[in-house]
Design an enzyme around this catalytic site. Structure first.
Site, short mmCIF file in Angstrom:
data_model
loop_
_atom_site.label_atom_id
_atom_site.label_comp_id
_atom_site.label_asym_id
_atom_site.label_seq_id
_atom_site.Cartn_x
_atom_site.Cartn_y
_atom_site.Cartn_z
N CYS A 30 11.30 -1.03 -7.60
CA CYS A 30 10.39 -1.72 -6.67
C CYS A 30 11.14 -2.63 -5.71
O CYS A 30 10.66 -2.89 -4.61
CB CYS A 30 9.38 -2.58 -7.42
SG CYS A 30 8.44 -1.74 -8.68
N HIS A 73 1.55 2.10 -9.69
CA HIS A 73 2.30 2.81 -8.64
C HIS A 73 3.03 3.99 -9.30
O HIS A 73 3.48 3.89 -10.45
CB HIS A 73 3.37 1.91 -8.01
CG HIS A 73 2.87 1.00 -6.92
ND1 HIS A 73 3.29 -0.30 -6.80
CD2 HIS A 73 2.02 1.22 -5.88
CE1 HIS A 73 2.71 -0.86 -5.74
NE2 HIS A 73 1.93 0.04 -5.17
#
Ligand code: ARG
Length: 277
Positions: A264, A170
């Protein structure tokens, strides 16, 4: 003088009641590695307390049994003012999270606009604002084609960055905006074009060495002048402090077992993207 970020004072988080490593969808996840639920809860509480101390407001999403990765709220979607664009997860294991995210945003006054069918995008995990553009990663989780759709829906200029290292799957593992001139960057996670995009945009990058990047230190939450980090290599800490930031390390070892760090576990709710120039 660098201006502080205009966002990052309000976050959505989800308590880790049902967190665990129940499947493997990134190179860090191994089902045979047990998560300690008490330890996870203590780490998560520590992150909440640290963010509040730094001046952030925390909103809570109800945890749901059978959705262990719902704690990683960064992936819920893209926030733009009162607009919410829900994620379209690559892996079926995470797709059932979406209705829960959407319900939260609807009941909190957001308008929900959806990406076209079949186009994957994993929310703020792959989309971070910097100055007047939205940087968005693609390949492992998000599709390159999601960027045009995202731009159409939000009216923001989206710059694409191809991610090339599966361990940094990511964008938020490779990029952390610090203010309007500086960012922590892990160029080993990007292709040559992506590197040029960031070079053109970030006046003063803090460039991570490959091993520093793999400590997840770019997966940090910035609240004004405070940087809340899952790990902070010494050299990185010295540079951040020289720039006038306060560094706070919050251990999140249980969540690293699922391939996620501090960033996250949060989704900024106060992002307003700039219009296309
Ligand atoms: N286990 C989760 C997944 O693989 C971790 C998500 C990490 N999130 C992030 N924004 N990098 O999807």
């Amino acid at each position: 003088m660098a201006e502080p970020l205009t966002w990052g004072r309000r976050y959505l988080m989800c308590p880790p009641e049902h967190f665990g490593v129940l499947y493997e969808i990134n190179p860090w996840m191994h089902r045979e590695v047990q998560v300690d639920p008490d330890e996870a809860r203590a780490e998560w509480d520590g992150l909440v307390a640290t963010l509040r101390d730094a001046g952030a407001e925390i909103d809570l999403l109800e945890p749901v049994e059978g959705l262990p990765d719902l704690v990683f709220t960064a992936n819920a979607g893209v926030v733009n003012g009162t607009q919410f664009v829900p994620a379209r997860f690559r892996h079926p294991e995470r797709q059932a999270e979406v209705p829960h995210d959407v319900a939260w945003f609807r009941s909190h006054g957001f308008t929900v606009d959806e990406l076209p069918d079949g186009v994957h995008h994993e929310g703020a995990g792959d989309a971070l604002p910097f100055r007047d553009v939205l940087l968005s990663g693609y390949r492992f989780r998000s599709d390159a084609s999601s960027h045009v759709a995202l731009s159409r829906l939000t009216g923001a200029a989206v710059r694409s960055i191809e991610l090339v290292d599966a361990r940094m799957y990511h964008l938020d593992l490779t990029f952390c905006p610090l203010d309007d001139e500086r960012a922590i960057v892990a160029p080993t996670g990007w292709d040559a074009y992506g590197r040029r995009v960031v070079e053109a945009l970030v006046r003063e990058p803090l460039v991570l060495e490959p091993d520093e990047a793999l400590s997840f230190c770019a997966n940090s939450v910035v609240v004004g002048r405070t940087i809340v980090m899952p790990a902070c290599p010494r050299r990185v800490g010295r540079q951040l402090e020289a720039w006038g930031f306060d560094v706070v390390v919050v251990p999140v070892a249980e969540f690293l077992k699922a391939g996620g760090g501090c960033r996250c576990l949060t989704l900024a709710l106060d992002v307003k993207l700039g219009p296309l120039a």
